[in-house]
Design a protein around this motif. Sequence first.
Motif, mmCIF file in Angstrom:
data_model
loop_
_atom_site.group_PDB
_atom_site.id
_atom_site.type_symbol
_atom_site.label_atom_id
_atom_site.label_comp_id
_atom_site.label_asym_id
_atom_site.label_seq_id
_atom_site.Cartn_x
_atom_site.Cartn_y
_atom_site.Cartn_z
ATOM 1 N N SER A 472 -37.469 13.673 -2.018
ATOM 2 C CA SER A 472 -37.432 14.486 -3.226
ATOM 3 C C SER A 472 -38.737 14.307 -3.977
ATOM 4 N N GLN A 473 -38.797 14.922 -5.137
ATOM 5 C CA GLN A 473 -39.977 14.748 -5.985
ATOM 6 C C GLN A 473 -40.170 13.291 -6.344
ATOM 7 N N LEU A 474 -39.061 12.531 -6.411
ATOM 8 C CA LEU A 474 -39.160 11.115 -6.736
ATOM 9 C C LEU A 474 -40.021 10.388 -5.711
ATOM 10 N N THR A 475 -39.740 10.584 -4.423
ATOM 11 C CA THR A 475 -40.524 9.897 -3.404
ATOM 12 C C THR A 475 -41.962 10.395 -3.380
ATOM 13 N N ASN A 476 -42.154 11.675 -3.666
ATOM 14 C CA ASN A 476 -43.530 12.197 -3.736
ATOM 15 C C ASN A 476 -44.300 11.516 -4.864
ATOM 16 N N ASP A 477 -43.633 11.354 -6.008
ATOM 17 C CA ASP A 477 -44.295 10.713 -7.150
ATOM 18 C C ASP A 477 -44.618 9.253 -6.836
ATOM 19 N N LEU A 478 -43.681 8.552 -6.208
ATOM 20 C CA LEU A 478 -43.912 7.144 -5.879
ATOM 21 C C LEU A 478 -45.035 6.995 -4.868
ATOM 22 N N ALA A 479 -45.084 7.919 -3.897
ATOM 23 C CA ALA A 479 -46.148 7.863 -2.905
ATOM 24 C C ALA A 479 -47.509 8.079 -3.553
ATOM 25 N N SER A 480 -47.579 8.987 -4.521
ATOM 26 C CA SER A 480 -48.850 9.245 -5.204
ATOM 27 C C SER A 480 -49.299 8.045 -6.025
ATOM 28 N N GLU A 481 -48.348 7.163 -6.370
ATOM 29 C CA GLU A 481 -48.679 5.957 -7.119
ATOM 30 C C GLU A 481 -48.901 4.766 -6.182
ATOM 31 N N ARG A 482 -49.051 5.068 -4.889
ATOM 32 C CA ARG A 482 -49.338 4.055 -3.866
ATOM 33 C C ARG A 482 -48.213 3.045 -3.667
#
Length: 584
Positions: A472-482
């Motif tokens: 979801s967008q949650l995992t995308n956001d976490l990935a962008s934060e390394r």
Amino acid sequence: MPRKTTRSPKGKPPAAYLDEALLSRLKLSPEVAWYLTERGIPLPDCPPKVITPSPGEAPGAVFDPGRVDRVLKSFHLLRHTQGKWAGKPLDPDPWQVAYVLAPVFGWVRHDAEAGGYVRVVRRLYVDVPRRNGKTTLAGGIAVYLLAADGEPGAQVYAAATSEKQARFTFDPIRQIAERAPALKGNVKAFTKRITHPASGSYFTVVSSVAEAMHGANVHGGIIDELHVHRGPDLVETIETGTGSRRQPLVVIITTADDGRQESIYDRRRQYIEQLARGALTDPDSYGVVWGADTEDDPFAEETLRKANPGYGVSPSAAYLRGAAAEARQSPADLAKYLRLHLGIRTKQSTRYIRLEDWDANAGIVDEQLLRGREAYGGLDLASTSDLCALSWLFPEDDGEGLAAIWRFWVPEAALRDLDKRTAGAASRWVREGWLTATPGNVVDYDWIREQIRRDLDAFDVRSLGYDPWNASQLTNDLASERAPLVKVRQGFITMSPAMKALQRLVLAGTPEVPRLRHGGNPVARWCVDNLAVAMDPAGNVKPDKARAGEKIDGVSSLATAMSEVLARPPVRKSVYEDGDFEAI
């Protein structure tokens, strides 16, 4: 822990003088055993396979022998209507008194709003093989609730799935009421209703939700053969219609089903078993289940006695021997025999992790002492409108075990439904901090994101596994934060090594040396107790949410975290790694 002293409302203490080992084997409380002995009723040697805790464990509970006397007197005034006992008093068998009538009607507690003592038990579940007197027991209880329970304007209903089943349910009870000399002039039996004019009470059968809602002030409910009900609506309507009564009682008396998942029978049976195991606590509910175990010899007399508390009376030994002989000759009849006469759910799956083994690994988990420690995570987002889970696993310093912690979230709008499924435990979990209720009708992923950020700061997180199917967008956001996210697919290839490793750890652990130290998290414990697994032809396993009676998200997230533990660079061989995983 010493047993609390209990007294009847009249102040007379029951003399619990029988041998504790005997009471434990027979699964009887001292008070019920005392009552049987004092009244000259033989102690039955046919304990249930499953029994929930004694209603006497409820706060403020006291045992009132006079109430049980009143019920047995009421039964005695009724008459059998069929077979060789026709015309004789409807005296309950000792096992019916010991495991049903005395616990249900004898245990009471003071209710200031009701202005006196009321029954502890409001929901009774009796699961017993065919021909063990279910109909007469249900009939006697129904007539008592109608005419002898002291409830003005009592409305007593029997739930049926069709007009045909309504006749099977209603006619035997009507015959009992019609043919009891003591009831002549006191009750009136009609085609579809029995009335008690003196109290303005009535008993009738309903076969639809609309019929059940017509009265909506239920004092008593009788549900016979729960497994024939296709859905929960009618049963739940009767149960929810009891809210304005002082001491309502809804009775389910049934035989076993064939093991179908997610049916109304399956959910109620699982609930009673969870209460019996201590996974949930609900003093208002009391249940007993008789049945053989799958490893028992299905044709041995010992097995027949074990499964049938009325063995030798009803059903007769000759009747059961005949049924066994038919089952020996016909494989097609065997499954029916196992279900109807031995109480075995023929399609029931084996429990993958036993609750007693899980509890043995509780230990103590101090989150402050885990700060800075190497950690591997598993995230199960599931449905946004239901339970979501995050697990963290920390390898122990000795390299032989793991410590585990969880984070759980549920939307506030879903908390009431989760309370219904956990006997009110969900709200307690929220109050105690085990479960976070997020505002609205869906889980707020911002809450999960912030918690993961805090955990990344607190622990030495090496990887955080997640199911890419639920990305979801949650995992995308976490990935962008390394964040060290890793895709962990939920199929047999990935999940089987993780599940087997978890099982191995649990089985290896003891209270003194836990191998999967989890601190007794109650939400995770509930998920473990709900766990069902799917198995492929090669013997690989994975969590099976479709077959689980309730939520298993805490286990799914734990298995995902475990897959990351197994994928880490090897340090040295440990109890949760063996030859099965060297190729992973």
